[in-house]
Design a protein around this motif. Structure first.
Motif, PDB file in Angstrom:
ATOM      1  N   MET A   1       0.832  -1.204   0.000  1.00 47.96           N
ATOM      2  CA  MET A   1       0.000   0.000   0.000  1.00 47.96           C
ATOM      3  C   MET A   1       0.865   1.252   0.000  1.00 47.96           C
ATOM      4  N   ARG A   2       1.887   1.221   0.894  1.00 46.81           N
ATOM      5  CA  ARG A   2       2.781   2.362   0.973  1.00 46.81           C
ATOM      6  C   ARG A   2       3.571   2.523  -0.321  1.00 46.81           C
ATOM      7  N   ARG A   3       3.988   1.380  -0.889  1.00 46.41           N
ATOM      8  CA  ARG A   3       4.749   1.399  -2.128  1.00 46.41           C
ATOM      9  C   ARG A   3       3.893   1.996  -3.246  1.00 46.41           C
ATOM     10  N   PHE A   4       2.604   1.602  -3.245  1.00 48.57           N
ATOM     11  CA  PHE A   4       1.701   2.103  -4.260  1.00 48.57           C
ATOM     12  C   PHE A   4       1.592   3.629  -4.173  1.00 48.57           C
ATOM     13  N   PHE A   5       1.467   4.114  -2.937  1.00 48.95           N
ATOM     14  CA  PHE A   5       1.351   5.559  -2.700  1.00 48.95           C
ATOM     15  C   PHE A   5       2.617   6.280  -3.177  1.00 48.95           C
ATOM     16  N   LEU A   6       3.759   5.680  -2.844  1.00 48.93           N
ATOM     17  CA  LEU A   6       5.048   6.275  -3.201  1.00 48.93           C
ATOM     18  C   LEU A   6       5.204   6.414  -4.714  1.00 48.93           C
TER      19      LEU A   6
ATOM     20  N   LEU B   1      23.057  -1.284   4.396  1.00 48.25           N
ATOM     21  CA  LEU B   1      22.774  -0.450   5.573  1.00 48.25           C
ATOM     22  C   LEU B   1      21.274  -0.418   5.864  1.00 48.25           C
ATOM     23  N   GLU B   2      20.472  -0.244   4.783  1.00 50.10           N
ATOM     24  CA  GLU B   2      19.019  -0.235   4.956  1.00 50.10           C
ATOM     25  C   GLU B   2      18.535  -1.600   5.435  1.00 50.10           C
ATOM     26  N   GLU B   3      19.087  -2.642   4.851  1.00 52.79           N
ATOM     27  CA  GLU B   3      18.663  -3.991   5.219  1.00 52.79           C
ATOM     28  C   GLU B   3      18.989  -4.279   6.679  1.00 52.79           C
ATOM     29  N   ALA B   4      20.151  -3.806   7.119  1.00 48.22           N
ATOM     30  CA  ALA B   4      20.543  -3.996   8.516  1.00 48.22           C
ATOM     31  C   ALA B   4      19.531  -3.336   9.438  1.00 48.22           C
ATOM     32  N   ALA B   5      19.116  -2.104   9.071  1.00 51.56           N
ATOM     33  CA  ALA B   5      18.140  -1.391   9.896  1.00 51.56           C
ATOM     34  C   ALA B   5      16.827  -2.166   9.968  1.00 51.56           C
ATOM     35  N   LEU B   6      16.419  -2.734   8.824  1.00 51.93           N
ATOM     36  CA  LEU B   6      15.170  -3.511   8.799  1.00 51.93           C
ATOM     37  C   LEU B   6      15.311  -4.765   9.666  1.00 51.93           C
TER      38      LEU B   6
ATOM     39  N   GLN C   1       9.836   0.106   7.572  1.00 54.20           N
ATOM     40  CA  GLN C   1      10.396   0.626   6.330  1.00 54.20           C
ATOM     41  C   GLN C   1      10.577   2.146   6.407  1.00 54.20           C
ATOM     42  N   PHE C   2       9.557   2.807   6.980  1.00 56.15           N
ATOM     43  CA  PHE C   2       9.620   4.261   7.037  1.00 56.15           C
ATOM     44  C   PHE C   2      10.717   4.724   7.984  1.00 56.15           C
ATOM     45  N   GLN C   3      10.849   3.997   9.158  1.00 57.95           N
ATOM     46  CA  GLN C   3      11.926   4.347  10.097  1.00 57.95           C
ATOM     47  C   GLN C   3      13.293   4.164   9.452  1.00 57.95           C
ATOM     48  N   ALA C   4      13.442   3.073   8.692  1.00 60.13           N
ATOM     49  CA  ALA C   4      14.728   2.825   8.025  1.00 60.13           C
ATOM     50  C   ALA C   4      15.046   3.966   7.072  1.00 60.13           C
ATOM     51  N   PHE C   5      14.006   4.442   6.371  1.00 58.84           N
ATOM     52  CA  PHE C   5      14.226   5.554   5.443  1.00 58.84           C
ATOM     53  C   PHE C   5      14.634   6.812   6.200  1.00 58.84           C
ATOM     54  N   ARG C   6      13.896   7.089   7.299  1.00 59.27           N
ATOM     55  CA  ARG C   6      14.107   8.329   8.026  1.00 59.27           C
ATOM     56  C   ARG C   6      15.450   8.310   8.774  1.00 59.27           C
ATOM     57  N   LEU C   7      15.809   7.157   9.362  1.00 63.13           N
ATOM     58  CA  LEU C   7      16.983   7.112  10.239  1.00 63.13           C
ATOM     59  C   LEU C   7      18.266   6.733   9.502  1.00 63.13           C
ATOM     60  N   VAL C   8      18.132   6.007   8.388  1.00 67.36           N
ATOM     61  CA  VAL C   8      19.346   5.548   7.695  1.00 67.36           C
ATOM     62  C   VAL C   8      19.491   6.202   6.325  1.00 67.36           C
ATOM     63  N   THR C   9      18.477   6.001   5.476  1.00 67.05           N
ATOM     64  CA  THR C   9      18.610   6.461   4.096  1.00 67.05           C
ATOM     65  C   THR C   9      18.694   7.979   4.003  1.00 67.05           C
ATOM     66  N   LEU C  10      17.744   8.642   4.650  1.00 71.14           N
ATOM     67  CA  LEU C  10      17.667  10.095   4.510  1.00 71.14           C
ATOM     68  C   LEU C  10      18.946  10.816   4.949  1.00 71.14           C
TER      69      LEU C  10
END
Lengths: 296, 271
Positions: free
Chosen positions: A1-6, B160-165, B171-180
């Motif tokens: 769902m999130r992927r779709f939104f993205l 790095l992202e996979e490690a966070a997961l 997924q969103f936390q990984a993006f916010r804390l690692v990727t971004l």
């Protein structure tokens, strides 16, 4: 769902504000001029059901494109845009190559500074950079004052409002686009190759022509496209520096739309300009792909 | 390397004279007392004073800044999303069309982009003004942002992202804390690029602006068409000054940040 939104958010944005507007241009280029608001027919009438849609498609034709081929103004504008873009690309290469070459041979600790000095003008307003040449090239301008005070000329040269001013403007504003790819290609070059060529009896000049230049060809081609493609549709430079006889297609489109209010013809001009751009863009992408494969 | 040095010195010197002399002349002559721009008649700051009293220019400058801030911010969000989709989302229906729509605006002549957006706005009956300029600028700037950000996304280590997961992040936390944090420099330079593109744009703004909103480039263009004027020189000098200070401080900050990051990485390796 999130992927779709993205995926959906940027996708829908681009569909609505890039693809749909372009389809509208395509559609209007096939319509007829009309004294109405908006000034073209036919209008798509969904209220009339299938008949409305059928009538809509039946009323579309290539009249505007035939008109473009019949009126010499458009022919000349397209040809002269191609010529102006090609000539100024050549001059940009002539000016840009030695600078890129010198940068690639400068001491390593200077290179980042030199790079920044090349990029810095790109951040300043394009309009202002073009404008700065108006004061230099005009009849009582700084260049004529300078040359006359040296006694090199007795009559002021007429440069502003000619094609020469347009060439100078394009070279000046697009120079960084030429320098950067050539510099990138030259910087990677192995100095040992040139030494080897010279050891094998090449003069310095022939070592340059036989070794350095061919190895920087990828950068040269990329730089030429990066100048040629935007120069072809340029509007600001010909309208500020060019004269009334400087024909460029960007200017013609602008006037067709704003002065003549002929939307269908302006749209047809835009479609043909895009068709003209497709060939260099495809060649450019092929060149980039080749460079990427060579890197791997 | 040293043998060609006279040639190199000459071409670099001439090159930089060519690039910078026109702007130096512009700046110098903005302090000229004479109304005739090409004749020097002593030092004066009167054109700056006059500029400050020119309501039309100040209004246009304010509109331009508002448009640039809003459109570049929106473009950064959308462009970063688009870059993430291009690099990370894998295959999906219409991916080719999507990447085509990202790259095409980069080579599209501005007159065509402007014309097509104007025809859209008229077609759907949207009144032209600040809002339509923001929509137009966001659209072409997001493509530049996504190119800048995706080049950074491609080069960074996905582990790095996979490690966070694996460690329990969503997924969103990984993006916010690692990727971004890792792609932040690219996101910031994307924003800066979008901001300057918007400040700079004349052609697209001319098509999409209505009578209610005029941007600074539109104002400058209509003034400059009539010839060189000392007031425009003063305005140009201010703009050149802002850009120079901005670019130099941005590059100093990013240099310091990358030095600090290097030091931290080395410290992390040692412990």
């Amino acid at each position: 769902m999130r992927r779709f939104f993205l995926i959906a958010v940027p996708y829908i944005w681009l569909l609505a504000l890039f693809l749909v507007p372009f389809l509208i241009v395509l559609k209007i280029s096939l319509s007829d001029t009309a004294l109405a608001i908006p000034p073209y027919t036919p209008q798509l009438d969904f209220g009339a059901g299938w008949d409305g849609i059928r009538n809509f498609f039946a009323a579309l034709d290539f009249e505007n494109f035939t008109f473009l081929t019949e009126d010499a103004l458009y022919w000349k504008a397209y040809l002269s845009s191609l010529k102006i873009a090609a000539v100024s690309t050549f001059f940009t290469l002539l000016v840009g190559y030695p600078i890129a070459y010198a940068m690639a041979n400068a001491r390593i600790e200077w290179r980042p500074t030199l790079m920044m000095l090349i990029i810095l003008p790109f951040w300043t307003s394009f309009l202002i950079r073009v404008y700065s040449w108006m004061g230099i090239l005009s009849q009582e301008g700084y260049l004529n004052q300078f040359l006359m005070s040296l006694g090199l000329i007795s009559e002021p040269l007429i440069i502003l409002n000619t094609n020469w001013a347009v060439y100078i403007g394009i070279v000046y504003t697009y120079l960084p686009f030429m320098i950067l790819p050539i510099y990138a290609a030259l910087e990677k070059l192995d100095g040992a190759l040139i030494e080897a060529a010279e050891d094998l009896g090449c003069s310095r000049l022939s070592a340059f022509w036989l070794v350095t230049f061919p190895l920087s060809k990828g950068g040269v081609i990329a730089g030429c496209f990066l100048v040629f493609i935007p120069a072809l549709g340029e509007f600001v430079i010909p309208s500020l520096l060019g004269g009334s006889d400087t024909l460029m297609i960007g200017k013609v489109l602008w006037e067709e739309f704003f002065s003549n209010r002929d939307w269908p013809v302006a749209s047809a001009v835009a479609v043909v300009l895009l068709l003209l751009l497709i060939v260099p863009i495809i060649l450019f992408q092929r060149n980039e792909q080749k460079a990427r494969e060579a890197d791997q | 390397m040293k043998r060609m040095s006279w040639f190199n010195t000459v071409s670099i010197t001439l090159g930089f004279v060519f690039l910078y002399l026109p702007m130096v002349i512009l700046v110098v002559y903005s302090f000229n007392a004479s109304k005739l721009v090409t004749v020097w008649a002593g030092f004066s700051t009167k054109w700056y004073v006059e500029l400050m009293g020119n309501e039309a220019f100040l209004d246009a400058a304010w509109v331009t800044v508002k448009v640039a801030v809003l459109s570049s911010t929106l473009a950064t969000v959308l462009g970063t999303m688009a870059a993430y989709v291009l690099v990370r989302a894998g295959r999906f229906h219409g991916r080719t069309l999507f990447s085509g729509m990202i790259y095409a605006p980069l080579v599209m002549p501005e007159v065509i982009t402007g014309l097509s957006l104007l025809l859209l706005f008229i077609g759907i009956g949207l009144d032209r003004g600040i809002f339509t300029i923001i929509l137009a600028h966001t659209t072409f700037a997001m493509c530049y942002v996504s190119v800048v950000v995706s080049s950074r996304l491609v080069s960074f280590d996905r582990a790095l992202e996979e490690a966070a997961l694996d460690l329990g992040c969503t997924q969103f936390q990984a993006f916010r804390l690692v990727t971004l944090p890792i792609i932040a420099p690219a996101v910031i330079s994307g924003w800066l690029l979008a901001f300057t593109l918007s400040l700079d744009d004349l052609v697209i703004a001319s098509f999409t602006a209505g009578p209610s909103a005029t941007t600074l480039p539109i104002k400058i263009f209509s003034a400059v068409r009539l010839g060189v004027s000392p007031e425009i020189n003063a305005l140009s000098t201010i703009m050149i000054g802002i850009v120079t200070v901005g670019v130099i401080s941005a590059s100093l900050i990013s240099k310091r940040a990358s030095l600090r990051q290097q030091a931290e990485e080395q410290a992390a390796v040692r412990t």
